[in-house]
Design an enzyme around this catalytic site. Sequence first.
Site, PDB file in Angstrom:
ATOM      1  N   GLU A   1      -6.474  11.013 -13.608  1.00  0.00           N
ATOM      2  CA  GLU A   1      -6.681  11.234 -12.167  1.00  0.00           C
ATOM      3  C   GLU A   1      -5.791  12.392 -11.697  1.00  0.00           C
ATOM      4  O   GLU A   1      -6.207  13.241 -10.920  1.00  0.00           O
ATOM      5  CB  GLU A   1      -6.313   9.942 -11.432  1.00  0.00           C
TER       6      GLU A   1
ATOM      7  N   GLY B   1     -16.004   5.333  -3.066  1.00  0.00           N
ATOM      8  CA  GLY B   1     -15.365   5.835  -1.840  1.00  0.00           C
ATOM      9  C   GLY B   1     -15.064   4.750  -0.823  1.00  0.00           C
ATOM     10  O   GLY B   1     -14.909   5.026   0.352  1.00  0.00           O
TER      11      GLY B   1
ATOM     12  N   GLU C   1       0.835  -1.204   0.000  1.00  0.00           N
ATOM     13  CA  GLU C   1       0.000   0.000   0.000  1.00  0.00           C
ATOM     14  C   GLU C   1       0.871   1.255   0.000  1.00  0.00           C
ATOM     15  O   GLU C   1       1.848   1.349   0.764  1.00  0.00           O
ATOM     16  CB  GLU C   1      -0.894  -0.043   1.250  1.00  0.00           C
TER      17      GLU C   1
ATOM     18  N   LEU D   1     -12.148   0.599  -3.429  1.00  0.00           N
ATOM     19  CA  LEU D   1     -12.117  -0.500  -4.411  1.00  0.00           C
ATOM     20  C   LEU D   1     -11.885   0.018  -5.832  1.00  0.00           C
ATOM     21  O   LEU D   1     -12.094  -0.684  -6.808  1.00  0.00           O
ATOM     22  CB  LEU D   1     -13.415  -1.314  -4.354  1.00  0.00           C
TER      23      LEU D   1
ATOM     24  N   SER E   1     -13.258   2.564  -7.847  1.00  0.00           N
ATOM     25  CA  SER E   1     -14.285   2.807  -8.867  1.00  0.00           C
ATOM     26  C   SER E   1     -13.801   3.865  -9.860  1.00  0.00           C
ATOM     27  O   SER E   1     -14.149   3.815 -11.044  1.00  0.00           O
ATOM     28  CB  SER E   1     -15.593   3.241  -8.212  1.00  0.00           C
ATOM     29  N   SER E   2     -12.948   4.784  -9.425  1.00  0.00           N
ATOM     30  CA  SER E   2     -12.499   5.825 -10.358  1.00  0.00           C
ATOM     31  C   SER E   2     -11.576   5.245 -11.428  1.00  0.00           C
ATOM     32  O   SER E   2     -11.690   5.596 -12.603  1.00  0.00           O
ATOM     33  CB  SER E   2     -11.856   6.999  -9.628  1.00  0.00           C
TER      34      SER E   2
ATOM     35  N   ASP F   1      -4.045   0.908  -9.295  1.00  0.00           N
ATOM     36  CA  ASP F   1      -5.473   0.662  -9.492  1.00  0.00           C
ATOM     37  C   ASP F   1      -5.794   0.477 -10.975  1.00  0.00           C
ATOM     38  O   ASP F   1      -6.540  -0.427 -11.361  1.00  0.00           O
ATOM     39  CB  ASP F   1      -6.299   1.840  -8.956  1.00  0.00           C
TER      40      ASP F   1
END
Length: 394
Positions: free
Chosen positions: A163, A125, A36, A128, A130-131, A175
Amino acid sequence: MDEQLINLTVEKFKTEFKSGPEHIFLSPGRINIIGEHVDYSDGFVLPAAIDKYICFAVRRMPQTNFCTIVAKDLGEKYTFDVTMEVKPVQQMWMNYILGVFSQLQKPENQFCGMEIVFSSTIPMGSGLSSSAALECGFAYILNELFDLHLTKKEIAVIGQKSEHTFAGVHCGIMDQFASVFGKENKVIMLDCNSLDHQYFDADLKGYSLLLFDSCVKHSHLTSGYNERRRDVERGKKVLWKNFPEIEKFRDFTLSMLDRTKEEMGDISYKRCLYLLKEIRRVEMAAKAISEGNIEYLGTLLTETHTGLSTEFEVSCDELDFLVEHALHQEGVLGARIMGGGFGGCSINLIQENKAEEVIKAISEKYFEHFNIQMKIYQVKISDGIKEYTNEYII
Ligand code: GLA
């Protein structure tokens, strides 16, 4: 595949645009097993695409220059002219799309109008991604519809840049990469420096990965995320000033870091300490998975949580609570906050036949303490973005 999602998206397309779509695309969200915040610091990550998707129903409109996009779940619609320069707008969801379009608006790419409806089963939010599914899904659609000859890597990088430029989050590549490169039942080991990647079998030997959604929306993600990146950049500068011979951030040792602690200050020190340890943890986790040492994988997940909570400081009370209480349950090998942080989901490595008891116990405790009903996602590791052409097309 998610038939209900596809059916509802197609139905909405028909009511909105009076006849059916020509194409259906499914763009997945992702989980991350471990690694992460290291995707912008030379690290390795272990993500996978999941069976939660944004479904796009699409039709080319060669006779117009207007592209109309309907966000079914939000009840919003936006139209833009494909021949005009695009700029960021009020509707955040639309910025992910326009950010992609702006990079592809070049003289050699000829676009015409389009009609698009999208709907999603990826909770927004919740960490996961979504963007990323939205950005990369749209880039994939343009690539297919207008023969842009983009590679999968280029699609991921375009999503990431969208982004940065239109949504203002200086995210890494994890992502978008997972959403594009996902493979059924495989975890991706991605070297975020070179973008080299390998697939691992996701065989967890009687254990499964369960997501507990704290239902705390990560509303501070943008500012908190960018701030963490600045802390890290400050630390890196000091490290390279002192050890210019080192080529990659991942090659700094903890003792080098210690020697620069005073000069870089406490905050940047803690952030870099977390990152250097996390990069090593991912390598150990990949080894543990390939050797079937699931217990050790669990230990590493929990160490990551401690690091994210105390050194990188991107957790919150609700997620610390979910992790701490999960770890008290029999059959839980490891747990941690997942994604960018400041809310969202925890990922839990749980013995399959204990999962129900664990879910019941944690949901009750969480509700008692925070008065919030947590959500549970049992996800399957799935393929990356795909087109579905069959029976759904009218
Ligand atoms: C967000 C970002 C990713 C990554 C994670 C943290 O999801 O979009 O690039 O940095 O946070 O690992």
